[in-house]
Design a protein around this motif. Structure first.
Motif, PDB file in Angstrom:
ATOM      1  N   UNK A  42       0.828  -1.211   0.000  1.00  0.00           N
ATOM      2  CA  UNK A  42       0.000   0.000   0.000  1.00  0.00           C
ATOM      3  C   UNK A  42       0.863   1.263   0.000  1.00  0.00           C
ATOM      4  N   UNK A  43       1.922   1.277   0.810  1.00  0.00           N
ATOM      5  CA  UNK A  43       2.842   2.406   0.838  1.00  0.00           C
ATOM      6  C   UNK A  43       3.470   2.614  -0.530  1.00  0.00           C
ATOM      7  N   UNK A  44       3.944   1.540  -1.118  1.00  0.00           N
ATOM      8  CA  UNK A  44       4.601   1.621  -2.410  1.00  0.00           C
ATOM      9  C   UNK A  44       3.655   2.131  -3.495  1.00  0.00           C
ATOM     10  N   UNK A  45       2.445   1.581  -3.556  1.00  0.00           N
ATOM     11  CA  UNK A  45       1.484   2.017  -4.574  1.00  0.00           C
ATOM     12  C   UNK A  45       1.089   3.478  -4.377  1.00  0.00           C
ATOM     13  N   UNK A  46       0.808   3.867  -3.128  1.00  0.00           N
ATOM     14  CA  UNK A  46       0.445   5.260  -2.865  1.00  0.00           C
ATOM     15  C   UNK A  46       1.559   6.212  -3.291  1.00  0.00           C
ATOM     16  N   UNK A  47       2.795   5.861  -2.946  1.00  0.00           N
ATOM     17  CA  UNK A  47       3.912   6.752  -3.286  1.00  0.00           C
ATOM     18  C   UNK A  47       4.178   6.790  -4.783  1.00  0.00           C
ATOM     19  N   UNK A  48       4.054   5.664  -5.459  1.00  0.00           N
ATOM     20  CA  UNK A  48       4.245   5.656  -6.915  1.00  0.00           C
ATOM     21  C   UNK A  48       3.193   6.520  -7.597  1.00  0.00           C
ATOM     22  N   UNK A  49       1.939   6.364  -7.198  1.00  0.00           N
ATOM     23  CA  UNK A  49       0.884   7.172  -7.814  1.00  0.00           C
ATOM     24  C   UNK A  49       1.049   8.653  -7.475  1.00  0.00           C
ATOM     25  N   UNK A  73      13.007   8.072   1.871  1.00  0.00           N
ATOM     26  CA  UNK A  73      13.062   8.272   3.326  1.00  0.00           C
ATOM     27  C   UNK A  73      11.857   7.606   3.974  1.00  0.00           C
ATOM     28  N   UNK A  74      10.710   7.774   3.368  1.00  0.00           N
ATOM     29  CA  UNK A  74       9.482   7.158   3.864  1.00  0.00           C
ATOM     30  C   UNK A  74       9.618   5.637   3.896  1.00  0.00           C
ATOM     31  N   UNK A  75      10.134   5.069   2.821  1.00  0.00           N
ATOM     32  CA  UNK A  75      10.216   3.621   2.669  1.00  0.00           C
ATOM     33  C   UNK A  75      11.291   2.995   3.553  1.00  0.00           C
ATOM     34  N   UNK A  76      12.471   3.596   3.611  1.00  0.00           N
ATOM     35  CA  UNK A  76      13.598   2.955   4.288  1.00  0.00           C
ATOM     36  C   UNK A  76      13.838   3.414   5.716  1.00  0.00           C
ATOM     37  N   UNK A  77      13.244   4.532   6.128  1.00  0.00           N
ATOM     38  CA  UNK A  77      13.447   5.007   7.504  1.00  0.00           C
ATOM     39  C   UNK A  77      12.141   5.004   8.290  1.00  0.00           C
ATOM     40  N   UNK A  78      11.137   5.733   7.817  1.00  0.00           N
ATOM     41  CA  UNK A  78       9.896   5.865   8.577  1.00  0.00           C
ATOM     42  C   UNK A  78       9.076   4.581   8.626  1.00  0.00           C
ATOM     43  N   UNK A  79       8.990   3.872   7.504  1.00  0.00           N
ATOM     44  CA  UNK A  79       8.188   2.647   7.467  1.00  0.00           C
ATOM     45  C   UNK A  79       8.716   1.565   8.420  1.00  0.00           C
ATOM     46  N   UNK A 105      -1.086   7.415   9.225  1.00  0.00           N
ATOM     47  CA  UNK A 105      -1.606   8.272   8.148  1.00  0.00           C
ATOM     48  C   UNK A 105      -0.483   8.995   7.417  1.00  0.00           C
ATOM     49  N   UNK A 106       0.523   9.414   8.151  1.00  0.00           N
ATOM     50  CA  UNK A 106       1.641  10.127   7.548  1.00  0.00           C
ATOM     51  C   UNK A 106       2.465   9.218   6.645  1.00  0.00           C
ATOM     52  N   UNK A 107       2.652   7.983   7.061  1.00  0.00           N
ATOM     53  CA  UNK A 107       3.550   7.089   6.338  1.00  0.00           C
ATOM     54  C   UNK A 107       2.829   6.266   5.282  1.00  0.00           C
ATOM     55  N   UNK A 108       1.816   5.523   5.663  1.00  0.00           N
ATOM     56  CA  UNK A 108       1.174   4.580   4.751  1.00  0.00           C
ATOM     57  C   UNK A 108       0.297   5.301   3.733  1.00  0.00           C
ATOM     58  N   UNK A 109      -0.478   6.256   4.193  1.00  0.00           N
ATOM     59  CA  UNK A 109      -1.276   7.052   3.262  1.00  0.00           C
ATOM     60  C   UNK A 109      -0.336   8.025   2.551  1.00  0.00           C
ATOM     61  N   UNK A 110      -0.735   8.584   1.428  1.00  0.00           N
ATOM     62  CA  UNK A 110       0.184   9.466   0.702  1.00  0.00           C
ATOM     63  C   UNK A 110       0.273  10.875   1.290  1.00  0.00           C
ATOM     64  N   UNK A 111       0.018  11.024   2.586  1.00  0.00           N
ATOM     65  CA  UNK A 111       0.007  12.343   3.219  1.00  0.00           C
ATOM     66  C   UNK A 111       1.346  13.055   3.085  1.00  0.00           C
ATOM     67  N   UNK A 112       2.431  12.336   3.324  1.00  0.00           N
ATOM     68  CA  UNK A 112       3.755  12.949   3.258  1.00  0.00           C
ATOM     69  C   UNK A 112       4.031  13.490   1.860  1.00  0.00           C
ATOM     70  N   UNK A 113       3.635  12.735   0.855  1.00  0.00           N
ATOM     71  CA  UNK A 113       3.847  13.184  -0.516  1.00  0.00           C
ATOM     72  C   UNK A 113       2.904  14.338  -0.878  1.00  0.00           C
ATOM     73  N   UNK A 114       1.679  14.291  -0.353  1.00  0.00           N
ATOM     74  CA  UNK A 114       0.722  15.366  -0.620  1.00  0.00           C
ATOM     75  C   UNK A 114       1.226  16.681  -0.016  1.00  0.00           C
ATOM     76  N   UNK A 115       1.889  16.597   1.133  1.00  0.00           N
ATOM     77  CA  UNK A 115       2.431  17.797   1.773  1.00  0.00           C
ATOM     78  C   UNK A 115       3.522  18.461   0.937  1.00  0.00           C
ATOM     79  N   UNK A 116       4.112  17.717   0.023  1.00  0.00           N
ATOM     80  CA  UNK A 116       5.122  18.303  -0.858  1.00  0.00           C
ATOM     81  C   UNK A 116       4.537  19.375  -1.772  1.00  0.00           C
TER      82      UNK A 116
END
Length: 129
Positions: A42-49, A73-79, A105-116
């Motif tokens: 789910x993390x991977x798909x959300x971040x790719x999209x 950073x999301x994938x290798x540190x936060x997750x 919500x910050x990590x698994x959902x695309x929130x971190x990427x949306x904040x960009x």
């Protein structure tokens, strides 16, 4: 491109609870492994999209590289931190404590990427001044 990213995130959300991994892996693996694998996919798909959305929105290679950096950073540190805390304290239940729920919500959902997106606009406005 933009619509592909939005539809991808929508479908990832809609189909997040499918028991595909449970039926695919069966009793070969632990429940914690299946839980972690579901969250990772789910993390991977959300971040790719989200990368597709950011790339289509800004059409700038340096911004896309920044988004890839955030994704890594999301994938290798936060997750891994999230998985360790979640599985150690709460187990594999989908219900989390309020603090861990926000971290989820910050990590698994695309929130971190949306904040960009607003951060990039703020940076562009700051550069003009």
């Amino acid at each position: 491109m933009f619509s592909i990213g939005v539809l991808g995130i929508l479908f990832t959300y809609i189909f997040q609870d499918l028991t595909f991994f449970n039926s695919l892996l069966g009793n070969l693996t632990s429940i914690n492994f299946i839980f972690a694998l579901r969250k990772l996919v789910r993390l991977f798909l959300n971040d790719i999209f989200m990368l597709v959305i950011i790339s289509a929105w800004f059409r700038n290679a340096s911004i896309t590289r920044l988004a890839i950096g955030v994704q890594l950073v999301d994938l290798f540190i936060l997750f891994p931190i999230y998985l360790f805390i979640k599985l150690k304290w709460e187990g594999d239940s989908e219900v989390s404590s309020p603090l861990l729920s926000q971290f989820h919500r910050l990590i698994i959902n695309p929130t971190l990427m949306i904040l960009l997106i607003p951060a990039i606009y703020f940076q562009k406005i700051a550069k003009r001044k």
